[in-house]
Design a protein around this motif. Structure first.
Motif, mmCIF file in Angstrom:
data_model
loop_
_atom_site.group_PDB
_atom_site.id
_atom_site.type_symbol
_atom_site.label_atom_id
_atom_site.label_comp_id
_atom_site.label_asym_id
_atom_site.label_seq_id
_atom_site.Cartn_x
_atom_site.Cartn_y
_atom_site.Cartn_z
ATOM 1 N N VAL A 1 -9.714 47.887 52.539
ATOM 2 C CA VAL A 1 -10.406 47.087 53.538
ATOM 3 C C VAL A 1 -11.651 46.482 52.891
ATOM 4 O O VAL A 1 -12.477 47.203 52.324
ATOM 5 C CB VAL A 1 -10.817 47.932 54.762
ATOM 6 C CG1 VAL A 1 -11.535 47.069 55.797
ATOM 7 C CG2 VAL A 1 -9.597 48.614 55.382
ATOM 8 N N VAL A 2 -11.760 45.166 52.973
ATOM 9 C CA VAL A 2 -12.947 44.472 52.487
ATOM 10 C C VAL A 2 -13.775 44.067 53.700
ATOM 11 O O VAL A 2 -13.330 43.284 54.535
ATOM 12 C CB VAL A 2 -12.598 43.227 51.654
ATOM 13 C CG1 VAL A 2 -13.874 42.570 51.121
ATOM 14 C CG2 VAL A 2 -11.662 43.595 50.510
ATOM 15 N N CYS A 3 -14.962 44.660 53.809
ATOM 16 C CA CYS A 3 -15.842 44.400 54.950
ATOM 17 C C CYS A 3 -17.225 44.069 54.415
ATOM 18 O O CYS A 3 -17.915 44.933 53.873
ATOM 19 C CB CYS A 3 -15.886 45.596 55.890
ATOM 20 S SG CYS A 3 -16.050 47.203 55.074
ATOM 21 N N GLY A 4 -17.619 42.807 54.530
ATOM 22 C CA GLY A 4 -18.884 42.389 53.952
ATOM 23 C C GLY A 4 -18.812 42.500 52.447
ATOM 24 O O GLY A 4 -17.893 41.991 51.808
ATOM 25 N N ASP A 5 -19.751 43.173 51.847
ATOM 26 C CA ASP A 5 -19.777 43.356 50.394
ATOM 27 C C ASP A 5 -19.303 44.743 49.997
ATOM 28 O O ASP A 5 -19.691 45.259 48.941
ATOM 29 C CB ASP A 5 -21.196 43.119 49.863
ATOM 30 C CG ASP A 5 -21.614 41.668 50.000
ATOM 31 O OD1 ASP A 5 -20.751 40.799 49.814
ATOM 32 O OD2 ASP A 5 -22.786 41.402 50.306
ATOM 33 N N LYS A 6 -18.454 45.350 50.810
ATOM 34 C CA LYS A 6 -17.972 46.695 50.543
ATOM 35 C C LYS A 6 -16.452 46.739 50.477
ATOM 36 O O LYS A 6 -15.758 45.998 51.166
ATOM 37 C CB LYS A 6 -18.451 47.668 51.627
ATOM 38 C CG LYS A 6 -19.965 47.822 51.714
ATOM 39 C CD LYS A 6 -20.348 48.732 52.865
ATOM 40 C CE LYS A 6 -21.859 48.865 52.991
ATOM 41 N NZ LYS A 6 -22.241 49.702 54.147
ATOM 42 N N LEU A 7 -15.965 47.630 49.653
ATOM 43 C CA LEU A 7 -14.544 47.961 49.620
ATOM 44 C C LEU A 7 -14.397 49.385 50.122
ATOM 45 O O LEU A 7 -15.033 50.306 49.603
ATOM 46 C CB LEU A 7 -13.996 47.853 48.194
ATOM 47 C CG LEU A 7 -12.580 48.415 47.985
ATOM 48 C CD1 LEU A 7 -11.550 47.596 48.751
ATOM 49 C CD2 LEU A 7 -12.235 48.468 46.497
ATOM 50 N N ILE A 8 -13.558 49.566 51.131
ATOM 51 C CA ILE A 8 -13.297 50.886 51.688
ATOM 52 C C ILE A 8 -11.814 51.180 51.565
ATOM 53 O O ILE A 8 -10.975 50.321 51.853
ATOM 54 C CB ILE A 8 -13.691 50.943 53.188
ATOM 55 C CG1 ILE A 8 -15.116 50.432 53.417
ATOM 56 C CG2 ILE A 8 -13.529 52.368 53.722
ATOM 57 C CD1 ILE A 8 -16.197 51.278 52.824
ATOM 58 N N TYR A 9 -11.470 52.388 51.138
ATOM 59 C CA TYR A 9 -10.077 52.819 51.156
ATOM 60 C C TYR A 9 -9.836 53.618 52.436
ATOM 61 O O TYR A 9 -10.635 54.474 52.811
ATOM 62 C CB TYR A 9 -9.750 53.682 49.947
ATOM 63 C CG TYR A 9 -9.802 52.937 48.634
ATOM 64 C CD1 TYR A 9 -9.189 51.694 48.497
ATOM 65 C CD2 TYR A 9 -10.459 53.477 47.531
ATOM 66 C CE1 TYR A 9 -9.239 51.006 47.293
ATOM 67 C CE2 TYR A 9 -10.504 52.797 46.317
ATOM 68 C CZ TYR A 9 -9.900 51.560 46.208
ATOM 69 O OH TYR A 9 -9.949 50.875 45.016
#
Length: 306
Positions: free
Chosen positions: A163-171
């Motif tokens: 998941v790309v949310c703003g300037d973050k990558l979350i698994y």
């Protein structure tokens, strides 16, 4: 010098400040995100007619990238998806801080609870406050209600997603499906732990992220599934669980190299055609089992083969 009371409060704050596992978006993922957003709308729609907002347009679609076979959500005009908050599954667990109490549509079970229970890790279902899951796919038998089953396109339950949310990558993991909660087929939802990792603790059960700038990426194939022993399903907090799927996520995003192209993917019996996208796991590379090889390649005589 800080007082003892101040030090205690600071320690408590740090102890209960989860979501440190969010990281900057790697170049390979950022390039894919920018290409998807820049194309305006997906050229290869698997299903369309979905909504990100009740009062918004029904032009959101499940898409498949022909170069990598990954699935994602996109609207038109460069819109991606938003992030509504899901609090379904286990209630009142060790990470419950009360923010899900504001949700007015919480369900006590997620779509793959039976599989979670079958892992025999001491939990009967996912916990939205611990497990960063994505609500992906639409199920329901209401007349005129749009549905979509990612499994028909190779995505497995409880597989790792990016998941790309703003300037973050979350698994996260594919942990739930959109149901018939209203008059329209909705998309763009994630567990409160995933949303908090993205946007902080201002998030609650009824307050998500409204901008349609979130990219959800699903990876077809059994190698995207950590399985019973490949993730800390019985973890008591988000950080512990996310850490357990990080290596798998890092492996999967290598598929995104050169992706988001036009055209239509080639499929066989509804399944993605194998492609070589894992560096070092292509046909001819050494292997000890099929998990060492890219997507649907097999390990034959110590080498990955089609």
């Amino acid at each position: 010098m800080l007082s003892q009371t101040t030090l205690q409060l600071l320690a408590a704050s740090l102890a209960f400040t989860p979501f440190a596992a969010a990281r900057d978006v790697p170049a390979i993922v950022r390039n894919f995100y920018n290409t998807v957003k820049g194309q305006g709308q997906c050229p290869n729609k698997l299903a369309s007619g979905f909504y990100a907002k009740d009062n918004g347009p029904g032009n959101f679609a499940y898409c498949q990238d022909p170069k990598t076979n990954v699935l994602y959500l996109q609207g038109t005009g460069g819109a991606l998806a938003d992030m509504d908050i899901d609090c379904d599954g286990r209630q009142g667990g060790p990470a419950d801080d009360g923010r899900c109490g504001k949700s007015d549509d919480t369900q006590s079970i997620t779509s793959f609870a039976d599989t979670v229970r079958g892992y025999k890790k001491g939990i009967s279902d996912l916990d939205a406050k611990i497990h960063p899951y994505v609500v992906f796919g639409n199920a329901g038998d209401k007349s005129g209600f749009k549905t979509f089953d990612p499994q028909k396109h190779g995505v497995k339950p409880l597989s790792v997603m990016a998941v790309v949310c703003g300037d973050k990558l979350i698994y996260g993991i594919w942990g739930d499906e959109n149901g018939v909660d209203g008059s329209k087929s909705m998309v763009g939802e994630a567990s409160i732990s995933l949303a908090t990792a993205c946007y902080g603790k201002s998030i609650n059960g009824n307050n998500g992220h409204d901008q349609t700038d979130v990219l959800y990426i699903a990876f077809p194939g059994s190698e995207a599934v950590p399985g019973a022993d490949g993730a800390a399903w019985g973890a008591s907090n988000y950080d512990a669980f996310e850490k357990s799927i990080r290596a798998k996520g890092d492996q999967l995003i290598q598929r995104l190299a050169g992706g988001a192209g036009g055209g239509s993917p080639t499929t066989t019996a509804g399944q993605p055609k194998p492609t070589c996208t894992w560096i070092g796991h292509c046909p001819g590379d050494k292997c000890s089992n099929e998990n060492d090889c890219d997507q649907d390649w097999v390990c034959k005589n110590g080498k990955c083969s089609a």
